[in-house]
Every structure is written in C-alpha cells, then in structure tokens.
Design an enzyme around this catalytic site. Structure first.
Site, PDB file in Angstrom:
ATOM      1  N   ASP A 129     -22.069 -14.153  -4.420  1.00  0.00           N
ATOM      2  CA  ASP A 129     -23.240 -14.533  -5.205  1.00  0.00           C
ATOM      3  C   ASP A 129     -22.828 -15.944  -5.824  1.00  0.00           C
ATOM      4  O   ASP A 129     -21.960 -16.174  -6.380  1.00  0.00           O
ATOM      5  CB  ASP A 129     -23.516 -13.524  -6.281  1.00  0.00           C
ATOM      6  CG  ASP A 129     -23.992 -12.084  -5.620  1.00  0.00           C
ATOM      7  OD1 ASP A 129     -24.734 -12.000  -4.571  1.00  0.00           O
ATOM      8  OD2 ASP A 129     -23.308 -11.078  -6.011  1.00  0.00           O
ATOM      9  N   ASP A 135     -22.837 -21.321   0.980  1.00  0.00           N
ATOM     10  CA  ASP A 135     -23.783 -22.267   1.266  1.00  0.00           C
ATOM     11  C   ASP A 135     -24.444 -23.022   0.097  1.00  0.00           C
ATOM     12  O   ASP A 135     -25.497 -23.333   0.095  1.00  0.00           O
ATOM     13  CB  ASP A 135     -25.004 -21.681   2.143  1.00  0.00           C
ATOM     14  CG  ASP A 135     -25.769 -20.441   1.315  1.00  0.00           C
ATOM     15  OD1 ASP A 135     -25.141 -19.890   0.320  1.00  0.00           O
ATOM     16  OD2 ASP A 135     -26.958 -19.987   1.459  1.00  0.00           O
ATOM     17  N   THR A 171     -23.629 -13.921   9.031  1.00  0.00           N
ATOM     18  CA  THR A 171     -24.214 -12.866   8.327  1.00  0.00           C
ATOM     19  C   THR A 171     -25.255 -13.246   7.845  1.00  0.00           C
ATOM     20  O   THR A 171     -25.975 -14.090   8.001  1.00  0.00           O
ATOM     21  CB  THR A 171     -22.931 -12.727   7.090  1.00  0.00           C
ATOM     22  OG1 THR A 171     -23.351 -13.752   6.212  1.00  0.00           O
ATOM     23  CG2 THR A 171     -21.419 -12.339   7.391  1.00  0.00           C
TER      24      THR A 171
HETATM   25  C1  SAM Z   1     -24.689 -12.837  -1.333  1.00  0.00           C
HETATM   26  S1  SAM Z   1     -24.114 -11.401  -0.758  1.00  0.00           S
HETATM   27  C2  SAM Z   1     -23.236 -11.715   0.654  1.00  0.00           C
HETATM   28  C3  SAM Z   1     -22.913 -10.610   1.482  1.00  0.00           C
HETATM   29  C4  SAM Z   1     -22.390 -10.844   2.752  1.00  0.00           C
HETATM   30  N1  SAM Z   1     -20.842 -11.303   2.488  1.00  0.00           N
HETATM   31  C5  SAM Z   1     -23.121 -12.044   3.804  1.00  0.00           C
HETATM   32  O1  SAM Z   1     -22.721 -12.899   3.823  1.00  0.00           O
HETATM   33  O2  SAM Z   1     -24.272 -11.607   3.985  1.00  0.00           O
HETATM   34  C6  SAM Z   1     -22.680 -10.953  -1.937  1.00  0.00           C
HETATM   35  C7  SAM Z   1     -22.273  -9.701  -1.976  1.00  0.00           C
HETATM   36  O3  SAM Z   1     -21.065  -9.518  -2.805  1.00  0.00           O
HETATM   37  C8  SAM Z   1     -21.045  -8.215  -3.606  1.00  0.00           C
HETATM   38  N2  SAM Z   1     -20.484  -8.336  -4.757  1.00  0.00           N
HETATM   39  C9  SAM Z   1     -20.918  -9.065  -5.931  1.00  0.00           C
HETATM   40  N3  SAM Z   1     -19.993  -8.895  -6.769  1.00  0.00           N
HETATM   41  C10 SAM Z   1     -19.046  -8.029  -6.427  1.00  0.00           C
HETATM   42  C11 SAM Z   1     -17.632  -7.524  -6.894  1.00  0.00           C
HETATM   43  N4  SAM Z   1     -17.263  -7.622  -7.957  1.00  0.00           N
HETATM   44  N5  SAM Z   1     -17.276  -6.489  -6.138  1.00  0.00           N
HETATM   45  C12 SAM Z   1     -17.475  -6.095  -5.050  1.00  0.00           C
HETATM   46  N6  SAM Z   1     -18.670  -6.674  -4.256  1.00  0.00           N
HETATM   47  C13 SAM Z   1     -19.416  -7.756  -4.959  1.00  0.00           C
HETATM   48  C14 SAM Z   1     -22.543  -8.083  -3.774  1.00  0.00           C
HETATM   49  O4  SAM Z   1     -23.028  -6.696  -3.753  1.00  0.00           O
HETATM   50  C15 SAM Z   1     -23.409  -8.458  -2.494  1.00  0.00           C
HETATM   51  O5  SAM Z   1     -23.547  -7.550  -1.498  1.00  0.00           O
END
Ligand code: SAM
Length: 212
Positions: free
Chosen positions: A119, A155, A190
């Site tokens: 994120d 990105d 992804t």
């Molecule tokens: C922007 S998305 C990217 C997902 C994937 N890697 C992609 O490229 O499509 C970020 C992901 O990180 C997870 N996330 C954020 N903080 C996290 C944490 N502390 N522990 C585990 N997952 C986390 C969110 O739930 C989300 O699914």
C-alpha cells in the site's frame, strides 16, 4: 467476501491455512510438518488476490511459500486458486505480517522475500504507515539466510526512492548496483501492477541480498 471466496476459506483453511500463534515459532521442524517436506522457503507479504502467489508457486515447485495478507476476501481468493490448481507448496496466513515476522519466524530461515506493490499511502502525513521502514527491514534481513534476497516492487516513484534509501542503509543487505533492477520476466503481473500501468504509473523493482 464473495460466496465462492467464503466457501474456499471454510473448506481450504485446514489444508493451506496457518493460524497466528506467537508461541509457536516456525522452526525448520514445524515447517517440515506444515509443508510435508523440507525446501527453500519464500515469504510473500501482501499477496492481494493471490494471482502472483499462484504463479510463483507453479513456476518454482521446488520451493515452499508462506503467503501473508490481512484482507479476508483476498485470502479466500487465494485459497480458491490453490484448490483449483491443487497446489501443495503454499501455506497461507491471515494476519499482520509485521507480527508474524517478528514473533513466528526464526532468524536465517528465508531464502527470499517478495513484497510487491505494498500500500503506497500517498499522502505525506500517512507515510509513516508504509510497510517499508528501517525497523521492519532490519527484522526482515535477520530472517533471511546469508545470500537470501529481498525483492520489492512499487508503482509509486517516491515510495520507490524511500525503499531504496531504507534498503541501502540496512547494513545486513547489499546489492549489485544502484538498487533498482529491470523488471524480471519471471515476476508475475499482479492486479495492482496492471492497475498502475493502466493509470500510466512507472514500475520500480528493487533487489537486495543478505550478506553472507
Ligand atoms: C496494494 S495491495 C497489493 C497486492 C498484491 N501484491 C498485488 O500486487 O496485486 C497491498 C496488500 O498488502 C496487504 N497488507 C497491507 N498491510 C499488511 C500487513 N501489515 N500484513 C499483511 N498484509 C498487509 C493488503 O491487505 C493488500 O492486500
């Protein structure tokens, strides 16, 4: 969560899920029991809907993968993919990855770490919520074996620069050049990357190794 994701979660957790339990370190013996074999261990943090996790698991059948995310629908989506493809080399955790790494992973256990499109928290006042911060990178580096790697992609240009600064400052890590690498062909596309590309964003990959 869609009904199919909910069903996958209910039916698949016993086979692929690992509960968060800080008193149970994921030692080599416990990993052997969980995966049914000993193999190089890759960690993926924030797998989103799991398309990258599935692709990597199929590309590298000789590795075991521990995939962690907090987002229920994404966990359901990944379990559905694992069931459809009868995948044996992935185990899934639904918990904060920072706590899992801190409390459940022993030192020098990982061969590789993937954090793809974490994120971005674009507003400056939210930057402190970004996952890639010095204390967490120090923790991740301790969990890597000597020669193991940390691969990040984003990105968001300013997050990419922050990642580079944090990784270069971590004395346990090294890299071969400026920190950024060409997007490797093997890294699966992804959902978030496709979205970023559609919006005209660039993509930055960073690859560092744990010193031997
Ligand atoms: C922007 S998305 C990217 C997902 C994937 N890697 C992609 O490229 O499509 C970020 C992901 O990180 C997870 N996330 C954020 N903080 C996290 C944490 N502390 N522990 C585990 N997952 C986390 C969110 O739930 C989300 O699914």
């Amino acid at each position: 969560m869609s009904p199919a994701q909910q069903r996958a979660l209910e039916e698949g957790w016993a086979r692929w899920g690992v509960d968060y339990s800080p008193q149970d370190l994921l030692t080599p013996e416990r990993l052997q029991t969980l995966f049914g074999r000993t193999a190089p261990l890759g960690l993926e943090i924030g797998f989103g809907m799991g398309e990258g996790t599935l692709a990597m698991a199929l590309q590298r059948p000789e590795w075991n993968f521990l995939a962690i995310d907090v987002h229920g629908p994404g966990v359901g989506a990944l379990l559905k993919k694992l069931a459809e493809n009868n995948v044996n080399n992935v185990r899934v955790m639904r918990h904060d990855a920072v706590e899992v790494v801190r409390h459940m992973l022993p030192q020098a256990i990982l061969e590789g770490i993937h954090i793809f499109f974490p994120d971005p928290w674009p507003k400056s006042r939210h930057h402190k919520r970004r996952l890639i911060q010095p204390p967490f990178v120090e923790l991740l580096s301790e969990r890597l074996k000597g020669g193991g790697y940390l691969h990040l992609a984003t990105d968001w240009q300013d997050y990419a620069e922050q990642m580079r600064v944090v990784l270069r400052a971590e004395s346990q890590l090294e890299n071969t050049g400026a920190g950024f690498i060409e997007r490797p062909d093997w890294r699966p596309l992804t959902r978030f990357e496709s979205r970023g590309v559609r919006l005209g964003h660039g993509v930055w990959d960073l690859l560092f190794w744990r010193r031997k």
